[in-house]
Design an enzyme around this catalytic site. Sequence first.
Site, PDB file in Angstrom:
ATOM      1  N   HIS A 244       0.879  -1.176   0.000  1.00  0.00           N
ATOM      2  CA  HIS A 244       0.000   0.000   0.000  1.00  0.00           C
ATOM      3  C   HIS A 244       0.914   1.222   0.000  1.00  0.00           C
ATOM      4  O   HIS A 244       1.960   1.215   0.654  1.00  0.00           O
ATOM      5  CB  HIS A 244      -0.810   0.124   1.290  1.00  0.00           C
TER       6      HIS A 244
ATOM      7  N   ASP B   8       1.978   2.384   3.470  1.00  0.00           N
ATOM      8  CA  ASP B   8       2.833   1.463   4.248  1.00  0.00           C
ATOM      9  C   ASP B   8       4.284   1.733   3.974  1.00  0.00           C
ATOM     10  O   ASP B   8       5.129   1.566   4.842  1.00  0.00           O
ATOM     11  CB  ASP B   8       2.601   0.008   3.821  1.00  0.00           C
TER      12      ASP B   8
ATOM     13  N   GLU C  27      -9.826 -13.202  -0.984  1.00  0.00           N
ATOM     14  CA  GLU C  27      -9.079 -13.476   0.259  1.00  0.00           C
ATOM     15  C   GLU C  27      -9.837 -14.477   1.127  1.00  0.00           C
ATOM     16  O   GLU C  27     -11.031 -14.312   1.392  1.00  0.00           O
ATOM     17  CB  GLU C  27      -8.859 -12.163   1.018  1.00  0.00           C
TER      18      GLU C  27
ATOM     19  N   ASP D 137      -5.564 -13.407  -2.091  1.00  0.00           N
ATOM     20  CA  ASP D 137      -4.888 -13.031  -0.851  1.00  0.00           C
ATOM     21  C   ASP D 137      -4.944 -14.251   0.054  1.00  0.00           C
ATOM     22  O   ASP D 137      -6.012 -14.626   0.560  1.00  0.00           O
ATOM     23  CB  ASP D 137      -5.558 -11.810  -0.197  1.00  0.00           C
TER      24      ASP D 137
ATOM     25  N   ASP E 206     -11.099 -10.462  11.174  1.00  0.00           N
ATOM     26  CA  ASP E 206     -10.105 -10.718  10.142  1.00  0.00           C
ATOM     27  C   ASP E 206      -8.745 -10.967  10.803  1.00  0.00           C
ATOM     28  O   ASP E 206      -7.943 -10.041  10.934  1.00  0.00           O
ATOM     29  CB  ASP E 206     -10.064  -9.476   9.239  1.00  0.00           C
TER      30      ASP E 206
ATOM     31  N   ASP F 293      -1.429 -12.271   2.438  1.00  0.00           N
ATOM     32  CA  ASP F 293      -1.991 -11.157   3.206  1.00  0.00           C
ATOM     33  C   ASP F 293      -2.198 -11.704   4.622  1.00  0.00           C
ATOM     34  O   ASP F 293      -3.315 -11.937   5.068  1.00  0.00           O
ATOM     35  CB  ASP F 293      -3.309 -10.698   2.561  1.00  0.00           C
TER      36      ASP F 293
HETATM   37  C1  XUL Z   1      -7.822  -5.727   4.289  1.00  0.00           C
HETATM   38  C2  XUL Z   1      -7.095  -6.315   3.194  1.00  0.00           C
HETATM   39  C3  XUL Z   1      -6.241  -5.372   2.448  1.00  0.00           C
HETATM   40  C4  XUL Z   1      -6.246  -5.556   0.989  1.00  0.00           C
HETATM   41  C5  XUL Z   1      -5.486  -4.499   0.249  1.00  0.00           C
HETATM   42  O1  XUL Z   1      -8.575  -6.617   5.018  1.00  0.00           O
HETATM   43  O2  XUL Z   1      -7.160  -7.501   2.954  1.00  0.00           O
HETATM   44  O3  XUL Z   1      -4.952  -5.479   2.957  1.00  0.00           O
HETATM   45  O4  XUL Z   1      -5.716  -6.799   0.639  1.00  0.00           O
HETATM   46  O5  XUL Z   1      -5.882  -3.214   0.597  1.00  0.00           O
HETATM   47 CO    CO Z   2      -6.373  -8.665   1.401  1.00  0.00          CO
END
Ligand code: XUL
Ligand code: CO
Length: 437
Positions: free
Chosen positions: A100, A103, A267, A295, A306, A338
């Site tokens: 990001h 970051d 994800e 992810d 999460d 992730d």
């Molecule tokens: C948040 C998440 C983020 C995205 C990218 O839950 O998964 O990190 O992958 O913004």
């Molecule tokens: Co993510």
Amino acid sequence: MAYFPEVEKIQYEGPDSDNNLAFRYYNPDELVEGKAMKDHLRFSAAFWHCMRANGSDPFGAPTMYMPWDDGSNSVANAQKRVPVFFEMLEKLQMPYFCFHDRDIAPEGDTLKETNANLDEVVKVFKDEMARTGKKLLWGTANLFGNPRFMHGAATSCHADSFAYAAAQVKKAIEVTKELGGEGYVFWGGREGYMSWLNTDMKRELDHLAIFMHMAVDYAKEIGFKGQFYFEPKPKEPTKHQYDFDSAACINFLRANGLENDVKMNIETNHATLAGHAVEHELDYAGSQGMLGSVDANNGDMLLGWDTDQFPTDVYLTTKMMLVILKYGGFTTGGLNFDAKRRRESFQPLDLFYAHIGGMDTFARGLKIAAEIRKSGELENMVKERYSSWDSGIGADIEAGKVCFNCLEKYMLEKGEVAPLSSGRQELYENVFNKYIK
Ligand code: XUL
Ligand code: CO
């Protein structure tokens, strides 16, 4: 090298190895279904979790031991983190990374200053990428951390928040392009709402579509060829996120003419929060031609948030790889971890155990999935289950040759449906288990 002296480059040693700093299953050049494991899996590490997750939680202070980090918000400190990250990528044989904007570089007092900070850190990324050959899977913008986005970014009730977000994403796409990124991710952040009473939902959704179109148009304007992804997540931080799951995201993309420009980034933990298994989310996206990237992480079934844990469940990764192989594998996408260490796993060495575990679990899942596909056993069982569609009335329906009138005539003549077959769920589960070795 400098920052992880206790770790040599992680090598494949096979399933019987007792070395916990070796791969037991991930053998990058080994061929599976005629393709190298590294090209199937396209592993990526997340800069935010590796370098910025400090172990703090709502009840406790940071725990992570990061001797390379002076704790300041300076550009110099941000630059210092980069070679540490690349040493980790090199030692893990990790080909890709994701980031990001916020970051990797601190915000300044103005957007101009913030962009300049980003440029200073991007220079170091460029150098490190050239030195190591590591590649950028995707970039993204943090449109959720700063208080200016408290009401959302593209879906904010404040036009200025939208405008700031647009300027930020413009820059993030430019930087992603500069680093040769193969993709760009939209994750909602705060694109959703907390209270229906104060929300104009239609207006917010329309704004989100305008925003994504602007991003896609700008990418074309500057010749950014990477793939755009939309990452579903049903809740957290807002109660109703607009990007709830694959189905909701794909509906949004189609309703707004974005389906040819944006695919899905699925994800695992977000699927769970939406009440879905990740294989469902992957298959839904794949069946619509929109499976882009993953992810890779895992949640905790006993916790409703999460947790972003590293994936260590072979059943899970086998099912995921079955879906990914079914749709022909990754093109621009990959498996981005992730995932973060637990706050109690505070030593730098834990970064290695965490990623080795995740990589090995996916490599093992890939090999098992390939075995399952090779035998054709499960595939044939499913095929047989649907065999009434291969000939006769089923084939006629699929071919669009019949209408309600014909089907009524058919059923009036027949009187009752042919005897049904058992679903055999338990048998399917037993057969699947047979391959988990
Ligand atoms: C948040 C998440 C983020 C995205 C990218 O839950 O998964 O990190 O992958 O913004
Ligand atoms: Co993510």
